[in-house]
Design a protein around this motif. Structure first.
Motif, mmCIF file in Angstrom:
data_model
loop_
_atom_site.group_PDB
_atom_site.id
_atom_site.type_symbol
_atom_site.label_atom_id
_atom_site.label_comp_id
_atom_site.label_asym_id
_atom_site.label_seq_id
_atom_site.Cartn_x
_atom_site.Cartn_y
_atom_site.Cartn_z
ATOM 1 N N ALA A 1 1.083 9.602 -73.595
ATOM 2 C CA ALA A 1 2.259 9.092 -72.894
ATOM 3 C C ALA A 1 3.497 9.141 -73.777
ATOM 4 O O ALA A 1 4.588 9.506 -73.328
ATOM 5 N N VAL A 2 3.330 8.785 -75.047
ATOM 6 C CA VAL A 2 4.462 8.827 -75.977
ATOM 7 C C VAL A 2 4.870 10.269 -76.251
ATOM 8 O O VAL A 2 6.061 10.603 -76.240
ATOM 9 N N ALA A 3 3.895 11.140 -76.490
ATOM 10 C CA ALA A 3 4.196 12.539 -76.813
ATOM 11 C C ALA A 3 4.843 13.270 -75.634
ATOM 12 O O ALA A 3 5.744 14.098 -75.828
ATOM 13 N N ALA A 4 4.383 12.979 -74.411
ATOM 14 C CA ALA A 4 4.895 13.674 -73.226
ATOM 15 C C ALA A 4 6.049 12.928 -72.558
ATOM 16 O O ALA A 4 6.598 13.413 -71.563
ATOM 17 N N GLU A 5 6.371 11.728 -73.088
ATOM 18 C CA GLU A 5 7.459 10.904 -72.557
ATOM 19 C C GLU A 5 7.251 10.556 -71.090
ATOM 20 O O GLU A 5 8.118 10.743 -70.240
ATOM 21 N N VAL A 6 6.056 10.036 -70.788
ATOM 22 C CA VAL A 6 5.750 9.531 -69.452
ATOM 23 C C VAL A 6 5.333 8.070 -69.576
ATOM 24 O O VAL A 6 5.064 7.578 -70.666
ATOM 25 N N SER A 7 5.271 7.382 -68.453
ATOM 26 C CA SER A 7 4.964 5.952 -68.443
ATOM 27 C C SER A 7 3.521 5.689 -68.862
ATOM 28 O O SER A 7 2.583 6.276 -68.310
ATOM 29 N N ILE A 8 3.355 4.780 -69.821
ATOM 30 C CA ILE A 8 2.007 4.398 -70.242
ATOM 31 C C ILE A 8 1.255 3.751 -69.087
ATOM 32 O O ILE A 8 0.067 4.036 -68.864
ATOM 33 N N ILE A 9 1.933 2.897 -68.347
ATOM 34 C CA ILE A 9 1.274 2.204 -67.230
ATOM 35 C C ILE A 9 0.821 3.202 -66.169
ATOM 36 O O ILE A 9 -0.283 3.088 -65.620
ATOM 37 N N SER B 1 -2.422 -7.377 -65.429
ATOM 38 C CA SER B 1 -1.032 -7.797 -65.651
ATOM 39 C C SER B 1 -0.093 -6.602 -65.709
ATOM 40 O O SER B 1 1.079 -6.699 -65.320
ATOM 41 N N MET B 2 -0.604 -5.464 -66.184
ATOM 42 C CA MET B 2 0.209 -4.243 -66.199
ATOM 43 C C MET B 2 0.315 -3.638 -64.804
ATOM 44 O O MET B 2 1.395 -3.240 -64.353
ATOM 45 N N PHE B 3 -0.808 -3.579 -64.120
ATOM 46 C CA PHE B 3 -0.857 -2.886 -62.838
ATOM 47 C C PHE B 3 0.003 -3.566 -61.770
ATOM 48 O O PHE B 3 0.568 -2.896 -60.913
ATOM 49 N N VAL B 4 0.075 -4.902 -61.821
ATOM 50 C CA VAL B 4 0.859 -5.616 -60.802
ATOM 51 C C VAL B 4 2.299 -5.837 -61.242
ATOM 52 O O VAL B 4 3.092 -6.425 -60.515
ATOM 53 N N GLY B 5 2.641 -5.366 -62.433
ATOM 54 C CA GLY B 5 4.022 -5.446 -62.886
ATOM 55 C C GLY B 5 4.418 -6.742 -63.554
ATOM 56 O O GLY B 5 5.607 -7.003 -63.763
ATOM 57 N N TRP B 6 3.450 -7.573 -63.925
ATOM 58 C CA TRP B 6 3.773 -8.833 -64.600
ATOM 59 C C TRP B 6 4.084 -8.630 -66.080
ATOM 60 O O TRP B 6 4.715 -9.477 -66.705
ATOM 61 N N ALA B 7 3.596 -7.562 -66.656
ATOM 62 C CA ALA B 7 3.791 -7.331 -68.090
ATOM 63 C C ALA B 7 3.888 -5.842 -68.371
ATOM 64 O O ALA B 7 3.324 -5.019 -67.643
#
Length: 434
Positions: free
Chosen positions: A164-172, A236-242
């Motif tokens: 995700a960091v190398a390709a500059e896309v969202s980790i989530i 928490s990541m999937f629902v957008g809380w964190a």
């Protein structure tokens, strides 16, 4: 110098440096320096800025946190609890306790993020139990070697963060995209075991006695704290809380509490987990820094664009491009680890993938599956080394035992290529649209 000649020269020099035993990160930076020198007289400032930008990212802070979370739980009784808690539920299914290998690796992989650690930890508990009960050794070893690769497919995954960091896309988005393919791989592995067991009843141990539902629940009760930690961290990541970084910090705190409550958190284990996380994180960050400079240098030389245009000129079509890349990654997997494969190729491959019209989130899962295959491909298959050490068998024997499961991974790649929206990107689109 022509771009083709320059690219071939750089490739030869890279493998020459790697062949001398020079660190991968320094080899990448050295090749980047040579490439940059062909278009700019002073590569130094570019090197400094690329390394700072690549390692000074707030998003990248999730990486050492997830690594530390896995290191903490690696030093608890989680693997033993997984086997004891899952075994009662699969005793009567064809293949019996062999299914525990798949389920335990899937669950442990979701907190460790490492395929080698997953294989080693689960195999340490499961293999003696399976042998004691008379299960077929080849299927036991093959399922453990390949199921360990679930550690890099089921989120949170270290490899996914790196991509995700190398390709500059969202980790989530990458994490969400890995969920369904991870379940597909687990289902195919278990499906193969069930079919094999029905075709080879003489290789099965006698059925174990039935256990009441209450007995099964009592045996599985010890898994509840770990399950809640996994659900809370990923959910928490999937629902957008964190964000991914915040969820990783929460996971570390939860794993420390879990280790303390179970009596496994000592000053020694705490320091060991911190040292292990520091070593692995520094290695990955150093590789990313070298790769970032190489990517910047390659972009200035124009090599990635020229290669993308060259592949397009071959008129292979989208599926032809993907088939070609699959072959390249399988070959690279015989000599490099997963992190190195990703950071080494991203700057060149991403323009080709985008030109072919593929989604970069989907391509991330495609690469992760190919890295899974690399983990069980001789001669540098890390999971093969792990199982070879734990069983005393030759690497070739472990590789042969893994072949049927290898085929299931290849089938998964075919499925996500044919149904990308359904199996990979659709879930993320639905969740993030809510």
């Amino acid at each position: 110098m022509e771009l083709l000649e320059l690219s071939l020269l750089l490739l030869v020099l890279l493998f020459a440096l790697l062949g001398t035993g020079l660190w991968i990160s320094m080899s990448l930076a050295a090749i980047g320096w040579i490439a940059m020198a062909t278009v700019h007289p002073e590569p130094g400032p570019f090197l400094a800025s690329a390394m700072w930008e690549s390692t000074g990212s707030w998003t990248l802070a999730a990486l050492p946190m997830f690594v530390w979370m896995g290191e903490i739980l690696f030093r608890t009784k989680l693997s033993e609890e997984l086997f004891n808690g899952l075994a009662p539920w699969v005793r009567r299914i064809p293949g019996g306790l062999l299914h525990v290998n798949i389920l335990a690796c899937g669950i442990f992989g979701s907190v460790s993020g490492s395929s080698a650690a997953t294989s080693a930890t689960v195999a340490k508990i499961a293999l003696p139990e399976l042998r004691k009960r008379g299960y077929d050794d080849d299927v036991s070893i093959g399922s453990l070697a390949t199921s360990g690769t679930l550690g890099i497919l089921i989120p949170p995954s270290i490899i996914m963060v790196v991509y995700a960091v190398a390709a500059e896309v969202s980790i989530i988005r990458i994490f969400i995209a890995g969920c369904l393919p991870g379940l597909v791989v687990m289902a195919l592995f278990s499906g193969y075991i069930a079919v094999w067991a029905m075709l080879n009843p003489h290789k099965q141990p006698p059925p174990e006695p039935r256990l009441s539902f209450g007995g099964k629940m009592r045996a599985s009760a010890q898994l509840i704290p770990c399950a809640l930690l996994i659900i809370a961290t990923i959910g928490s990541m999937f629902v957008g809380w964190a964000t991914a970084t915040e969820a990783a910090a929460f996971g570390v705190a939860g794993s420390l509490i879990l280790a303390a409550v179970t009596g496994m958190l000592t000053w020694e284990s705490f320091l060991d987990s911190l040292k292990g996380a520091t070593r692995l994180s520094c290695m990955i960050l150093f590789i990313l820094a070298g790769a970032a400079f190489l990517s910047k240098a390659m972009a200035l030389t124009g090599i990635p664009g020229a290669l993308a245009a060259g592949v397009a000129a071959l008129d292979l079509g989208p599926y032809g491009v993907i088939a070609l890349l699959a072959v390249v990654y399988v070959v690279l997997g015989t000599a490099l680890d997963g992190v190195s494969m990703i950071v080494l190729t991203t700057s060149i491959v991403i323009p080709i993938v985008q030109h072919a019209g593929f989604d970069l989130v989907w391509f991330g899962i495609f690469i992760v599956l190919l890295v899974e295959i690399a983990e069980i491909t001789p001669p540098v298959g890390f999971n093969l080394f792990v199982m070879q050490t734990m069983t005393g068998k030759e690497q070739g024997e472990v590789a042969r035992a893994s072949l049927p499961f290898f085929a299931m991974l290849v089938l998964t790649i075919v499925l996500i290529t044919l149904f990308p929206q359904t199996l990979v990107t659709g879930l993320g689109d639905w969740l993030l649209a809510r």
